[in-house]
Design a protein around this motif. Sequence first.
Motif, PDB file in Angstrom:
ATOM      1  N   LEU A  56       6.821 -21.809-105.854  1.00  0.00           N
ATOM      2  CA  LEU A  56       7.362 -22.838-107.140  1.00  0.00           C
ATOM      3  C   LEU A  56       6.478 -22.585-108.219  1.00  0.00           C
ATOM      4  O   LEU A  56       6.862 -22.724-109.621  1.00  0.00           O
ATOM      5  N   THR A  57       5.164 -21.842-108.216  1.00  0.00           N
ATOM      6  CA  THR A  57       4.421 -22.052-109.230  1.00  0.00           C
ATOM      7  C   THR A  57       4.125 -20.700-109.666  1.00  0.00           C
ATOM      8  O   THR A  57       2.903 -20.311-110.401  1.00  0.00           O
ATOM      9  N   GLY A  58       4.680 -19.597-109.113  1.00  0.00           N
ATOM     10  CA  GLY A  58       4.492 -18.233-109.330  1.00  0.00           C
ATOM     11  C   GLY A  58       3.226 -17.909-108.893  1.00  0.00           C
ATOM     12  O   GLY A  58       2.699 -17.075-109.686  1.00  0.00           O
ATOM     13  N   ASN A  59       3.063 -18.006-107.473  1.00  0.00           N
ATOM     14  CA  ASN A  59       1.697 -17.574-106.822  1.00  0.00           C
ATOM     15  C   ASN A  59       0.506 -18.051-107.668  1.00  0.00           C
ATOM     16  O   ASN A  59      -0.485 -17.414-107.604  1.00  0.00           O
ATOM     17  N   SER A  60       0.280 -19.153-108.002  1.00  0.00           N
ATOM     18  CA  SER A  60      -1.020 -19.872-108.593  1.00  0.00           C
ATOM     19  C   SER A  60      -1.790 -20.316-107.407  1.00  0.00           C
ATOM     20  O   SER A  60      -1.362 -21.177-106.487  1.00  0.00           O
ATOM     21  N   LEU A  61      -2.645 -19.655-106.987  1.00  0.00           N
ATOM     22  CA  LEU A  61      -3.628 -19.630-105.891  1.00  0.00           C
ATOM     23  C   LEU A  61      -4.434 -20.984-106.054  1.00  0.00           C
ATOM     24  O   LEU A  61      -4.448 -21.712-104.777  1.00  0.00           O
ATOM     25  N   LEU A  62      -4.648 -21.467-107.366  1.00  0.00           N
ATOM     26  CA  LEU A  62      -5.533 -22.702-107.391  1.00  0.00           C
ATOM     27  C   LEU A  62      -4.507 -23.748-106.940  1.00  0.00           C
ATOM     28  O   LEU A  62      -4.870 -24.664-105.929  1.00  0.00           O
ATOM     29  N   LEU A  63      -3.385 -23.827-107.221  1.00  0.00           N
ATOM     30  CA  LEU A  63      -2.290 -24.971-106.881  1.00  0.00           C
ATOM     31  C   LEU A  63      -2.052 -24.894-105.489  1.00  0.00           C
ATOM     32  O   LEU A  63      -1.769 -25.918-104.767  1.00  0.00           O
ATOM     33  N   GLY A  64      -1.906 -23.690-105.020  1.00  0.00           N
ATOM     34  CA  GLY A  64      -1.830 -23.438-103.472  1.00  0.00           C
ATOM     35  C   GLY A  64      -2.751 -23.991-102.807  1.00  0.00           C
ATOM     36  O   GLY A  64      -2.477 -24.569-101.801  1.00  0.00           O
ATOM     37  N   ALA A  65      -3.861 -23.792-103.098  1.00  0.00           N
ATOM     38  CA  ALA A  65      -5.044 -24.354-102.375  1.00  0.00           C
ATOM     39  C   ALA A  65      -5.195 -25.739-102.275  1.00  0.00           C
ATOM     40  O   ALA A  65      -5.454 -26.473-101.234  1.00  0.00           O
ATOM     41  N   LEU A  66      -4.840 -26.352-103.529  1.00  0.00           N
ATOM     42  CA  LEU A  66      -4.774 -27.939-103.478  1.00  0.00           C
ATOM     43  C   LEU A  66      -3.702 -28.273-102.706  1.00  0.00           C
ATOM     44  O   LEU A  66      -3.798 -29.552-102.086  1.00  0.00           O
ATOM     45  N   ALA A  67      -2.659 -27.651-102.812  1.00  0.00           N
ATOM     46  CA  ALA A  67      -1.536 -28.244-101.912  1.00  0.00           C
ATOM     47  C   ALA A  67      -1.815 -28.187-100.512  1.00  0.00           C
ATOM     48  O   ALA A  67      -1.582 -28.991 -99.750  1.00  0.00           O
ATOM     49  N   ALA A  68      -2.665 -27.076 -99.882  1.00  0.00           N
ATOM     50  CA  ALA A  68      -3.038 -27.045 -98.569  1.00  0.00           C
ATOM     51  C   ALA A  68      -3.648 -28.061 -98.239  1.00  0.00           C
ATOM     52  O   ALA A  68      -3.526 -28.952 -97.310  1.00  0.00           O
ATOM     53  N   VAL A  69      -4.941 -28.639 -99.068  1.00  0.00           N
ATOM     54  CA  VAL A  69      -5.645 -29.544 -98.755  1.00  0.00           C
ATOM     55  C   VAL A  69      -5.267 -30.792 -98.758  1.00  0.00           C
ATOM     56  O   VAL A  69      -4.895 -31.649 -97.968  1.00  0.00           O
ATOM     57  N   ALA A  70      -4.465 -31.196 -99.713  1.00  0.00           N
ATOM     58  CA  ALA A  70      -3.518 -32.318-100.021  1.00  0.00           C
ATOM     59  C   ALA A  70      -2.736 -32.678 -98.672  1.00  0.00           C
ATOM     60  O   ALA A  70      -2.457 -33.728 -98.232  1.00  0.00           O
ATOM     61  N   SER A  71      -1.872 -31.720 -98.345  1.00  0.00           N
ATOM     62  CA  SER A  71      -0.670 -31.889 -97.305  1.00  0.00           C
ATOM     63  C   SER A  71      -1.616 -32.348 -96.106  1.00  0.00           C
ATOM     64  O   SER A  71      -1.034 -33.010 -95.283  1.00  0.00           O
ATOM     65  N   SER A  72      -2.740 -31.655 -96.003  1.00  0.00           N
ATOM     66  CA  SER A  72      -3.443 -31.774 -94.735  1.00  0.00           C
ATOM     67  C   SER A  72      -4.042 -32.992 -94.659  1.00  0.00           C
ATOM     68  O   SER A  72      -3.805 -33.943 -93.546  1.00  0.00           O
ATOM     69  N   ILE A  73      -4.679 -33.699 -95.703  1.00  0.00           N
ATOM     70  CA  ILE A  73      -5.211 -34.955 -95.784  1.00  0.00           C
ATOM     71  C   ILE A  73      -4.126 -36.094 -95.626  1.00  0.00           C
ATOM     72  O   ILE A  73      -4.231 -36.848 -94.784  1.00  0.00           O
ATOM     73  N   PHE A  74      -3.026 -35.754 -96.161  1.00  0.00           N
ATOM     74  CA  PHE A  74      -1.812 -36.619 -96.180  1.00  0.00           C
ATOM     75  C   PHE A  74      -1.335 -36.759 -94.722  1.00  0.00           C
ATOM     76  O   PHE A  74      -0.991 -37.892 -94.282  1.00  0.00           O
ATOM     77  N   PHE A  75      -1.251 -35.733 -93.956  1.00  0.00           N
ATOM     78  CA  PHE A  75      -0.626 -35.632 -92.512  1.00  0.00           C
ATOM     79  C   PHE A  75      -1.823 -36.556 -91.692  1.00  0.00           C
ATOM     80  O   PHE A  75      -1.285 -37.082 -90.834  1.00  0.00           O
ATOM     81  N   ASN A  76      -2.888 -36.212 -92.028  1.00  0.00           N
ATOM     82  CA  ASN A  76      -3.974 -36.676 -91.237  1.00  0.00           C
ATOM     83  C   ASN A  76      -3.966 -38.186 -91.217  1.00  0.00           C
ATOM     84  O   ASN A  76      -4.068 -39.155 -90.497  1.00  0.00           O
ATOM     85  N   MET A  77      -3.872 -38.876 -92.650  1.00  0.00           N
ATOM     86  CA  MET A  77      -3.731 -40.421 -92.917  1.00  0.00           C
ATOM     87  C   MET A  77      -2.674 -40.928 -92.281  1.00  0.00           C
ATOM     88  O   MET A  77      -2.717 -41.894 -91.971  1.00  0.00           O
ATOM     89  N   VAL A  78      -1.452 -40.249 -92.416  1.00  0.00           N
ATOM     90  CA  VAL A  78      -0.267 -40.631 -91.752  1.00  0.00           C
ATOM     91  C   VAL A  78      -0.269 -40.684 -90.309  1.00  0.00           C
ATOM     92  O   VAL A  78      -0.025 -41.946 -89.751  1.00  0.00           O
ATOM     93  N   SER A  79      -0.979 -39.849 -89.624  1.00  0.00           N
ATOM     94  CA  SER A  79      -0.677 -39.928 -88.297  1.00  0.00           C
ATOM     95  C   SER A  79      -1.823 -40.530 -87.513  1.00  0.00           C
ATOM     96  O   SER A  79      -1.728 -40.799 -86.466  1.00  0.00           O
ATOM     97  N   ALA A  80      -3.045 -40.434 -88.099  1.00  0.00           N
ATOM     98  CA  ALA A  80      -4.260 -41.189 -87.644  1.00  0.00           C
ATOM     99  C   ALA A  80      -3.852 -42.908 -87.356  1.00  0.00           C
ATOM    100  O   ALA A  80      -4.225 -43.144 -85.780  1.00  0.00           O
ATOM    101  N   PRO A  81      -3.090 -43.687 -87.826  1.00  0.00           N
ATOM    102  CA  PRO A  81      -2.815 -45.024 -87.398  1.00  0.00           C
ATOM    103  C   PRO A  81      -2.076 -44.881 -86.110  1.00  0.00           C
ATOM    104  O   PRO A  81      -2.275 -45.661 -85.411  1.00  0.00           O
TER     105      PRO A  81
END
Lengths: 294, 279, 391
Positions: A56-81
């Motif tokens: 979606l961002t034309g291969n912006s590595l920075l945004l891709g990296a942020l997305a990886a971290v954000a999605s992983s944190i989000f998933f952890n937060m949601v599944s931990a409870p």
Amino acid sequence: MEVFIAQVINGLSLGSIYVLLVTGFNLLLLVAMIIHFAYPQVVVFSMYITWVVLRLTGNSLLLGALAAVASSIFFNMVSAPLFQKVMKKRGEVDINSTMVLSMGIGMIITDVLSHGFNKGFPIAFPDELSGKTAILRIGLISILPGQVSSLIVGIIAVSGFFLLLYKTRAGRAFRAIAEDPNGARLVGIPLFRTGLESYALSGLLGGIIALLLAALLGSASPDLGEQVAHKVLAVSIIAGLGNLAGGLVVGLLLGILEAIVQGYLSGSWSNAIAFVIMLVVILAKPKGLFGIKL
Amino acid sequence: MSWALYLPYRVAHLHFIIVANMAISGYAAAYLVMTWHFPFGWALALGFVLGGIIGYIVALFIGDAPTFAVVIVGFTFIYIVRTVIENTEAVGGTMGMFGLPNIGGSPILHRWTMIAILYGLVLLVGFCIYRFDHSRLGRAASAIFVDPDLATSLGVDIKKLGILLQTFSCTLAGGCGVLYGFIFKSFHLDYFTFHMVGILMTVIFVGGYATLWGVVLAAPVLYGVPLLFPPQIASWRIVIYGVLLILVLVLKPEGFITPRFVYNMETFLSRRRKKRNTL
Amino acid sequence: MKKRAVVVGMEVLVLVLFVASFGFSQAKVVVNEWQVPFLNCLTGPIASIGGYLQWGADRAAFEMNQAGGIAGKPVKVIGVDTANDPQKGTVEMARIVKDSLVALGPVPEPVIMAAMPIAVENEMMSMTATTSYEYASKFFPWTVSWFPPYSTRLPPLVKAWAKEFSDIKQVVQFVENYGPWPGMAEAHVAGLKAANVKVLNNVEVPGDAVTFGPLIVKALDQKPDGIIFVCNAQKIAKIIKELKSRGWTKMNHLLVFSSGDDSSLYTIGGDDINGVQVYNYINPGVDNPRWNAFRAAFMKDHNGMAPFSLSPNYYDALYMVKEAIEKTGVTGDPKKLKEERKKIADYCASVKNFHGIQFDWDMKDGVPTNKPSYLFEIQGGKKVLIQEVRP
């Protein structure tokens, strides 16, 4: 000799995948007492999110990296409870419940990826992420940037988290709330905030692992998580649950062993031989070669 | 097959080796029937026996092992068996075995024979499990599930009970493997995958892992109801299973059919019977 | 009274669920329309491929209906989802054999193996147009093979490749142990030997391999001049990329087999697979009105994507069914079901000069005798024809 060295290097590359995933697995165990059998699937999910953002961002590595971290944190937060709810007693690892729950999560992730992303076909990451040219090439010996980065980061991650968890106040707090939340509360550790921090930390690691795997492998498929999940689990158990250093050693050794078997014997038997060795170790030493560290 | 997973889980063992047992016995039986022209009955009996032998040998090592060790052993066996089968030309390798003969010589007789065997087996195994659950051994298994240390201190031999349950479960799985393949009249590695492990797990946890009736309810419902869904929803079947599994684990950990529910039903039915008898 | 109502309600519920567990449904026979069920994987992990196959069959039905249908009656292809599940495949096949004249599919091989015996027992033809002869032949005469045996089809192809690049002296194969692929690799060996090329030891690719360094080192240690890939498309692309990073430059000395020619190869391979050779049975560059219309319609419906290589198979299969019905005088009368099923099966097994969408061919005892195969070079994500090979 050249072939042997090349295979060992290949083995270290494969082993670094196991090390990264086992470290994340052990981290969740140490800070939250969760045996997350579907941890590799969660990482693969983060890889897919990265891919979507890159497109979606034309291969912006920075945004891709942020997305990886954000999605992983989000998933952890949601599944931990969910994990906390099903565990019968905090402070004790409830293997049955957490394993079954994580298998359910793994089933969902794999099927969602099969249906909802790229029509179920594998995804490819841009070459800029992995690097096409070898850093070093001598005959059959070849080292790619992705291999180096994943191995180095794997070692740094293990060392870093070991120091964090065992040598710092924050790490001791994480382990305290995992092992004995009532005791932790009594000594003044803020449960909610510390718990959130611990999940965020494991999410951060998960995001980094997703990026490194994207760089190392260059592609992902819905069943990638399942393909490595059993070996990650076995590595963790052979090394000893929660044993970070053990996970590093066993992960790398397993990678080398698989590479040697594929290189000198038969590729289709490499899994079977690796699992036979794991079987022997589990039957002879159920607590793992390096001991459980919970 | 869900009962084959249910039994060892009575002592908290997730015994996934049953999937490997299915494959071993199934392929062995098919090989004997097709290559050596064994009668189906003998092949089926051998399937049960082979499953039992393998289950017993493995159980000697893991009869009292921790749950995760049992899980790993199961996964390991599945990997090893799949690798061996795909490299063995005598059983078709990766192509599989197909063209298994009809039992009784005709498709109709084959179909009815399989139905009779299946339903007979369900009744027999159901009866055995019912008797087990209501026996001293069943109570011992429940004690082990709740607190193994306490069970040991009360004189329960965890290893012996573990060996018994694992052996019975593998025996059952071996026979099921033979039947499974003969229903399709073919064997392929794709029939015996980790996917099956997920489905079996969903059946026993959603239905209820503490009683045999959980499987009786969950298996036909979880398998049959998606057949009624429109294709767009049926394609998400595995996601639905996963969500259901998670919801049940979180909200109703013992599953829908709990021992309390069964007790209430049994009490209700016996009261009705008494009332009818007095009338 | 209330308790009795509850018990009755529960009994009804159990009955409904019991019936549901057998997937109860009935298919109605409509005499004014030819209904051809297509057992396909419309959902599940290979749903996209199933979608392309269904599209081909639907396209054929659309064209037929535009031209007046089959023997004056419209035709409808009914997608029957097997979800890539052998159990579901048998349930659906058991349902359709009750009153269907002919069927398409099933797809893929595990479902074929499970469901086809039911079609055979009920003497109904089911056209398995995407599987190999080695699978289809087990169910003759109630199916036909869309492809000749490997032993006749593949050696000329591989020989043609080896002759095209005559500096290839020794070849290694990457072989994944899946389905008929090991058999295909053996057939390649025959072609290589016919071209006087030395065959090196195969490199077995594990099904769940995620990195390929050890396998590549094993292959390169044998010093091959050429490599043939007989494994999953995704793995092929990754192996080629890594070969390139290790200094492999002769891309046209790499040959990809037909089953590796799918979108994963191009998506993951990108520019790294330019120059790689691939063989397959459909030529996307053919120029004839039917194919041009098919291709244009496919691209329109699939966001500009070129037709998937297997998508014309069921297009042709439905046309073969049409021809069989019209030439044998099949009426669709349910009373003559058994007899008319046999007519269709016999006709298809021995059809002469069938006009497929790209070429004409004959069937002899259910096996095509003169179908061409093609050798292509990949350039910019597209296949460029190098040569046509006939057995």
